[in-house]
Motif scaffolding. Sequence first.
Motif, PDB file in Angstrom:
ATOM      1  N   GLU A  17       0.704  -1.275  -0.104  1.00 37.13           N
ATOM      2  CA  GLU A  17       0.008  -0.088   0.287  1.00 37.13           C
ATOM      3  C   GLU A  17       1.355   1.131   0.075  1.00 37.13           C
ATOM      4  O   GLU A  17       1.766   1.199   0.329  1.00 37.13           O
ATOM      5  N   GLU A  18      -0.162   2.243  -1.110  1.00 34.11           N
ATOM      6  CA  GLU A  18       0.996   3.254  -0.572  1.00 34.11           C
ATOM      7  C   GLU A  18       0.379   4.255   0.884  1.00 34.11           C
ATOM      8  O   GLU A  18      -0.872   4.605   0.694  1.00 34.11           O
ATOM      9  N   VAL A  19       1.380   5.226   1.242  1.00 35.53           N
ATOM     10  CA  VAL A  19       0.652   5.183   2.821  1.00 35.53           C
ATOM     11  C   VAL A  19       1.333   6.831   2.516  1.00 35.53           C
ATOM     12  O   VAL A  19       2.548   6.771   2.762  1.00 35.53           O
ATOM     13  N   THR A  20       0.445   7.716   3.874  1.00 39.67           N
ATOM     14  CA  THR A  20       1.315   9.113   3.933  1.00 39.67           C
ATOM     15  C   THR A  20       1.388   9.061   5.849  1.00 39.67           C
ATOM     16  O   THR A  20       0.326   8.512   6.568  1.00 39.67           O
ATOM     17  N   LEU A  21       2.426   9.137   6.691  1.00 35.14           N
ATOM     18  CA  LEU A  21       2.722   8.808   8.108  1.00 35.14           C
ATOM     19  C   LEU A  21       3.261  10.411   8.653  1.00 35.14           C
ATOM     20  O   LEU A  21       3.614  10.856   7.810  1.00 35.14           O
ATOM     21  N   SER A  22       2.728  10.726   9.168  1.00 38.21           N
ATOM     22  CA  SER A  22       3.062  12.331  10.375  1.00 38.21           C
ATOM     23  C   SER A  22       3.473  11.184  11.815  1.00 38.21           C
ATOM     24  O   SER A  22       2.909  10.625  12.381  1.00 38.21           O
ATOM     25  N   LEU A  79       6.565  -2.463   2.679  1.00 43.13           N
ATOM     26  CA  LEU A  79       7.185  -3.265   1.986  1.00 43.13           C
ATOM     27  C   LEU A  79       7.494  -4.343   3.850  1.00 43.13           C
ATOM     28  O   LEU A  79       7.221  -4.028   5.041  1.00 43.13           O
ATOM     29  N   GLU A  80       7.584  -5.262   3.148  1.00 42.55           N
ATOM     30  CA  GLU A  80       8.017  -7.012   4.185  1.00 42.55           C
ATOM     31  C   GLU A  80       9.526  -6.540   4.942  1.00 42.55           C
ATOM     32  O   GLU A  80      10.375  -5.895   4.025  1.00 42.55           O
ATOM     33  N   ASP A  92       7.221  -5.952  11.851  1.00 43.43           N
ATOM     34  CA  ASP A  92       7.183  -6.952   9.850  1.00 43.43           C
ATOM     35  C   ASP A  92       7.076  -5.822   9.260  1.00 43.43           C
ATOM     36  O   ASP A  92       7.494  -6.888   8.333  1.00 43.43           O
ATOM     37  N   ILE A  93       6.529  -5.038   8.666  1.00 44.47           N
ATOM     38  CA  ILE A  93       7.367  -3.899   8.127  1.00 44.47           C
ATOM     39  C   ILE A  93       8.066  -2.351   7.896  1.00 44.47           C
ATOM     40  O   ILE A  93       8.980  -2.750   9.507  1.00 44.47           O
ATOM     41  N   GLU A  94       8.187  -2.103   6.782  1.00 44.05           N
ATOM     42  CA  GLU A  94       8.514  -0.536   7.029  1.00 44.05           C
ATOM     43  C   GLU A  94       8.475   0.405   6.019  1.00 44.05           C
ATOM     44  O   GLU A  94       8.007  -0.225   4.838  1.00 44.05           O
ATOM     45  N   ILE A  95       8.837   1.422   6.213  1.00 44.04           N
ATOM     46  CA  ILE A  95       8.081   2.148   5.077  1.00 44.04           C
ATOM     47  C   ILE A  95       9.428   2.768   4.327  1.00 44.04           C
ATOM     48  O   ILE A  95       9.847   3.132   4.551  1.00 44.04           O
ATOM     49  N   ASP A  96       8.991   2.549   2.758  1.00 42.99           N
ATOM     50  CA  ASP A  96      10.277   3.274   1.652  1.00 42.99           C
ATOM     51  C   ASP A  96       9.509   3.904   1.353  1.00 42.99           C
ATOM     52  O   ASP A  96       8.929   4.196   0.658  1.00 42.99           O
ATOM     53  N   VAL A  97      10.223   5.313   1.850  1.00 43.84           N
ATOM     54  CA  VAL A  97       9.854   6.192   1.375  1.00 43.84           C
ATOM     55  C   VAL A  97      10.223   7.174  -0.108  1.00 43.84           C
ATOM     56  O   VAL A  97      11.434   6.983  -0.149  1.00 43.84           O
ATOM     57  N   ASN A  98       9.108   7.856  -0.412  1.00 37.89           N
ATOM     58  CA  ASN A  98       9.950   8.484  -2.019  1.00 37.89           C
ATOM     59  C   ASN A  98       9.337   9.918  -1.190  1.00 37.89           C
ATOM     60  O   ASN A  98       9.861  11.330  -2.221  1.00 37.89           O
TER      61      ASN A  98
END
Length: 591
Positions: A17-22, A79-80, A92-98
């Motif tokens: 999924e594409e996500v946005t976090l703050s 990402l896993e 279990d996951i991490e965010i590949d930031v763009n």
Amino acid sequence: MYRTHNCGELRMANVGEEVTLSGWIQGSRDLGFMMYTDLRDRYGITQLIFTEENTTKEVFESARTLGREYVVKVKGTVLERKSKNPNIPTGDIEIDVNDLEILNASKVPPFTIEDDTDGGDELRMKYRYLDLRRKPVQENLIFRSRVAVETRSYLSQAGFIEVETPVLIKSTPEGARDFVVPSRMNKGQFYALPQSPQTFKQILMVGGFDKYFQLVKCFRDEDLRADRQPEFTQIDCEMSFVTQEEILNTFEGLTRYLFKTCKGLDLPEFPRMTYDEAMEKYGSDKPDTRFGMEFHNLNGVAKGKGFPVFDSAELVAGINAEGQADNYSNKDIKKLTEWMQRPQIGAKGLVYVKFNTDGSIKSSVGKFYSDDDLKAWGEEFGAKPGDMLLILSGEEEKTRKQLNELRLEMGERMGLRNPQEFKPLWVVDFPLLEWDEDTERFHAMHHPFTSPKKEDVERMMNGDHETMKALRADAYDLVINGVEIGGGSIRIHDRDLQSRNFDLLGFTREEAMAQFGFLLGAFEYGAPPHGGLAFGFDRLCAVMMGQNTIRDFIAFPKNNQGRDMMIDAPSPIHDEQLDELCLGIHLPKEA
Ligand code: ASP
């Protein structure tokens, strides 16, 4: 949009999924060609990765400038993780930031925002907004909120009405000093902040409200012993047409409900113990009943055998530290004795008797007592081989107090005070009045509105001085694990009896009228029989979480000098303000 998810909720199911976090930057590891960063909010921590390939050069460079506690918004793909972290729910996951947007920079915080921080108490209070970001602090406050919501839910379902009582009032004595507020419009006159809404809740009963509650701030200007706060919160309640029994049952119900809904725990029984029994067995009106180790009186077996210290003592009493004989060397006993002799406790000495596993008996008073004598002591306690008696002597009240400290200490050392075990207890039948030798005055043991037991009313109206000392009240305390959670009483609702109580407490008729005329007046217009109690809300939360300090359950607590370190209060006010209030104390300006 600032966020599609919070930092604690992404899982394997979200991969792709594409996500946005703050959130806030917890920390980063820069490996040169890539960077790991932890992003934190109150829901958890999510790992971000920045790689040169997956994002722009600007974003990558900007990520490198991120310091601890920067506030950022990131966009990326879930990402896993290759190496998973089983210690956190998002491990279990991490965010590949763009994409990265820095929402606000931060100075380097003066202490680490971690569960175990390196910041001392005062520093953390000064920067409370940073301390509030730490998980243990947030968990406590979130728990507190939960307990408040459930309290309201339970009491309203039980038909209680929440009523707010005023904060600018006239003194209500609860045994402490009042904080006062000068009145500008009534020069030279003062309001007092409520030590509790006691008189108002009684007036509400006269007003026909029948079942009242309030989560309410109370203010007491006391010397701040450990774990006191000048302002604290009570769950304050009052009911009409009730017996003590009904009140105890109602609030046992509330306590059970709170433990069940907020902790998933079923509490054991709520036994009742009289004040006299508590003092006799534990030397305390708030005994920790998670363990036994009750006091035994040895006057009968220890006196009259030629040991002058015991012979001259009003009380010889002790406890049995089961199975401890082998654990205490002479040196250990010496240390324990010194601990008891510290001024805070003030014991003169400590006598031990060890019933060794090999059948021998060893005691510090072996010279004065035969083995048979000492065996007789052991029988008082039902002591077994391996047990060790610890005995104190002296003036009765002091000795009981000291023995209480020793019992609690031994309970602690022997691991008998498990913070995750909860043992409630109602202590009932408190004395109505307490005689103060120094001031030669009676004090209300609970407060001046507490009713004597029905069978004591006649004696209270007509009895002599000695009789007054023996009066019992319909007053009760709820104790959990040796901590007083709260207390209350059946109140006086008869004007004459209330006047008599004020007399006994040393108020002249005029003083009583000036201070409590409104209450005495109200009692002339059909006051119903009533009673109630208040729980210390901050303390209840702390005890439920197995913790000792109420400060940790208050969002903005004060330090031991009663200061708010963050806003720096109390503080001086302007001369104009002083003049306006007719206070006229112009302190010299500091150089
Ligand atoms: N007002 C009392 C207190 O603050 C409680 C009560 O008697 O209801 O301790």
